[in-house]
Design a protein around this motif. Sequence first.
Motif, PDB file in Angstrom:
ATOM      1  N   CYS A  54     -14.506   9.173 -10.180  1.00  0.00           N
ATOM      2  CA  CYS A  54     -13.260   9.768  -9.475  1.00  0.00           C
ATOM      3  C   CYS A  54     -12.048   9.045  -9.294  1.00  0.00           C
ATOM      4  O   CYS A  54     -12.370   8.085  -8.620  1.00  0.00           O
ATOM      5  CB  CYS A  54     -13.833  10.258  -7.902  1.00  0.00           C
ATOM      6  N   ALA A  55     -10.784   9.916  -9.521  1.00  0.00           N
ATOM      7  CA  ALA A  55      -9.270   8.413  -9.035  1.00  0.00           C
ATOM      8  C   ALA A  55      -8.651   9.135  -8.357  1.00  0.00           C
ATOM      9  O   ALA A  55      -8.296  10.397  -8.249  1.00  0.00           O
ATOM     10  CB  ALA A  55      -8.661   9.237 -10.532  1.00  0.00           C
ATOM     11  N   ALA A  56      -8.127   8.293  -7.462  1.00  0.00           N
ATOM     12  CA  ALA A  56      -7.567   8.976  -6.208  1.00  0.00           C
ATOM     13  C   ALA A  56      -6.208   8.635  -6.518  1.00  0.00           C
ATOM     14  O   ALA A  56      -5.565   7.537  -7.203  1.00  0.00           O
ATOM     15  CB  ALA A  56      -7.704   7.846  -5.243  1.00  0.00           C
ATOM     16  N   ASN A  78      -9.895  -1.231  -7.518  1.00  0.00           N
ATOM     17  CA  ASN A  78      -9.037  -1.078  -7.038  1.00  0.00           C
ATOM     18  C   ASN A  78      -7.916  -0.933  -7.188  1.00  0.00           C
ATOM     19  O   ASN A  78      -7.246  -0.257  -6.707  1.00  0.00           O
ATOM     20  CB  ASN A  78      -9.153  -2.160  -6.603  1.00  0.00           C
ATOM     21  N   ALA A  79      -7.061  -1.897  -9.289  1.00  0.00           N
ATOM     22  CA  ALA A  79      -6.156  -1.555  -9.509  1.00  0.00           C
ATOM     23  C   ALA A  79      -6.256   0.123  -9.818  1.00  0.00           C
ATOM     24  O   ALA A  79      -4.707   0.599  -9.593  1.00  0.00           O
ATOM     25  CB  ALA A  79      -6.232  -1.993 -10.481  1.00  0.00           C
ATOM     26  N   LYS A  80      -7.064   0.618 -10.200  1.00  0.00           N
ATOM     27  CA  LYS A  80      -7.014   1.860 -10.336  1.00  0.00           C
ATOM     28  C   LYS A  80      -7.240   2.901  -9.203  1.00  0.00           C
ATOM     29  O   LYS A  80      -7.434   4.170  -9.742  1.00  0.00           O
ATOM     30  CB  LYS A  80      -7.948   2.427 -11.442  1.00  0.00           C
ATOM     31  N   ASN A  81      -7.829   2.491  -8.353  1.00  0.00           N
ATOM     32  CA  ASN A  81      -7.838   3.746  -7.061  1.00  0.00           C
ATOM     33  C   ASN A  81      -9.172   4.749  -7.951  1.00  0.00           C
ATOM     34  O   ASN A  81      -9.392   5.332  -7.267  1.00  0.00           O
ATOM     35  CB  ASN A  81      -6.830   4.170  -6.563  1.00  0.00           C
ATOM     36  N   THR A  82     -10.040   4.017  -8.425  1.00  0.00           N
ATOM     37  CA  THR A  82     -11.075   4.703  -9.167  1.00  0.00           C
ATOM     38  C   THR A  82     -12.684   3.857  -8.966  1.00  0.00           C
ATOM     39  O   THR A  82     -12.786   3.264  -8.740  1.00  0.00           O
ATOM     40  CB  THR A  82     -11.423   5.051 -10.271  1.00  0.00           C
ATOM     41  N   GLY A 127      -1.657   9.778  -5.729  1.00  0.00           N
ATOM     42  CA  GLY A 127      -0.608   9.821  -4.625  1.00  0.00           C
ATOM     43  C   GLY A 127      -0.076   8.666  -3.944  1.00  0.00           C
ATOM     44  O   GLY A 127       0.432   8.142  -4.482  1.00  0.00           O
ATOM     45  N   SER A 128       0.022   8.873  -1.947  1.00  0.00           N
ATOM     46  CA  SER A 128       0.754   7.988  -1.415  1.00  0.00           C
ATOM     47  C   SER A 128      -0.303   7.200  -1.146  1.00  0.00           C
ATOM     48  O   SER A 128      -1.402   7.675  -0.086  1.00  0.00           O
ATOM     49  CB  SER A 128       1.472   8.481  -0.018  1.00  0.00           C
ATOM     50  N   ILE A 129      -0.849   5.763  -1.934  1.00  0.00           N
ATOM     51  CA  ILE A 129      -1.753   4.813  -1.729  1.00  0.00           C
ATOM     52  C   ILE A 129      -1.895   3.478  -1.464  1.00  0.00           C
ATOM     53  O   ILE A 129      -0.808   3.779  -2.146  1.00  0.00           O
ATOM     54  CB  ILE A 129      -2.779   5.133  -2.845  1.00  0.00           C
ATOM     55  N   PHE A 130      -1.524   3.556  -0.062  1.00  0.00           N
ATOM     56  CA  PHE A 130      -1.815   1.803   0.317  1.00  0.00           C
ATOM     57  C   PHE A 130      -2.282   0.835   0.366  1.00  0.00           C
ATOM     58  O   PHE A 130      -2.417  -0.001  -0.827  1.00  0.00           O
ATOM     59  CB  PHE A 130      -0.805   1.724   1.925  1.00  0.00           C
ATOM     60  N   ARG A 131      -3.756   1.623   0.319  1.00  0.00           N
ATOM     61  CA  ARG A 131      -4.871   0.771   0.493  1.00  0.00           C
ATOM     62  C   ARG A 131      -5.966   1.608   0.092  1.00  0.00           C
ATOM     63  O   ARG A 131      -5.966   2.263   0.989  1.00  0.00           O
ATOM     64  CB  ARG A 131      -5.464  -0.459   1.430  1.00  0.00           C
ATOM     65  N   SER A 132      -6.834   1.320  -0.543  1.00  0.00           N
ATOM     66  CA  SER A 132      -8.249   2.347  -0.403  1.00  0.00           C
ATOM     67  C   SER A 132      -9.251   1.592  -0.166  1.00  0.00           C
ATOM     68  O   SER A 132     -10.131   0.223  -0.817  1.00  0.00           O
ATOM     69  CB  SER A 132      -8.665   2.397  -1.884  1.00  0.00           C
TER      70      SER A 132
END
Length: 121
Positions: free
Chosen positions: A22-24, A73-77, A26-31
Motif C-alpha cells: 500500500c503506497a500513500a 517511511n521514505a516511500k510512505n509504503t 499526495g500531500s504528505i508531511f508525515r505518516s
Amino acid sequence: QVQLVESGGGLVQAGGSLRLSCAASGSIFRSNTMGWYRQAPGKQRGLVATITRSGSTNYADSVKGRSTISRDNAKNTVYLQMNSLKPEDTAVYYCYAEIQPTAWRRADDYWGQGTQVTVSS
C-alpha cells in the motif's frame, strides 16, 4: 489530497503466501501509524495488523505468527506478508494510514479502496 493504493491481492491456495503493498501519495508531511484491516462477507471490518512510524507492531490473534507487517517511511509504503493462508483469511483487505498532510494540519485517517484476497481450500 492523500491517496492510498493497494496491490498484491489475488487468488491463492490454502497454505500459500501473498504480499500486499500500500503506497500513500499526495500531500504528505508525515505518516504515522499504518496498517491493514479486512472485511469478510457478512462481517464487520476488523484489524489485521498495524505498525507505527518507529516500527512497533500489533497483530490480530488470527494472523499472529503467520503474517509480518513492515513499512518504508521514505516511500510512505506499508507491506503485509501473509503466509500459511487459510480459507478463513478470504476477505477484502483495506490499507489504513494516519497521515499529517502538512506541518500545520492535524493528522487524519485515510483508507484505501481495498484489495480482494481469496484463499481456496
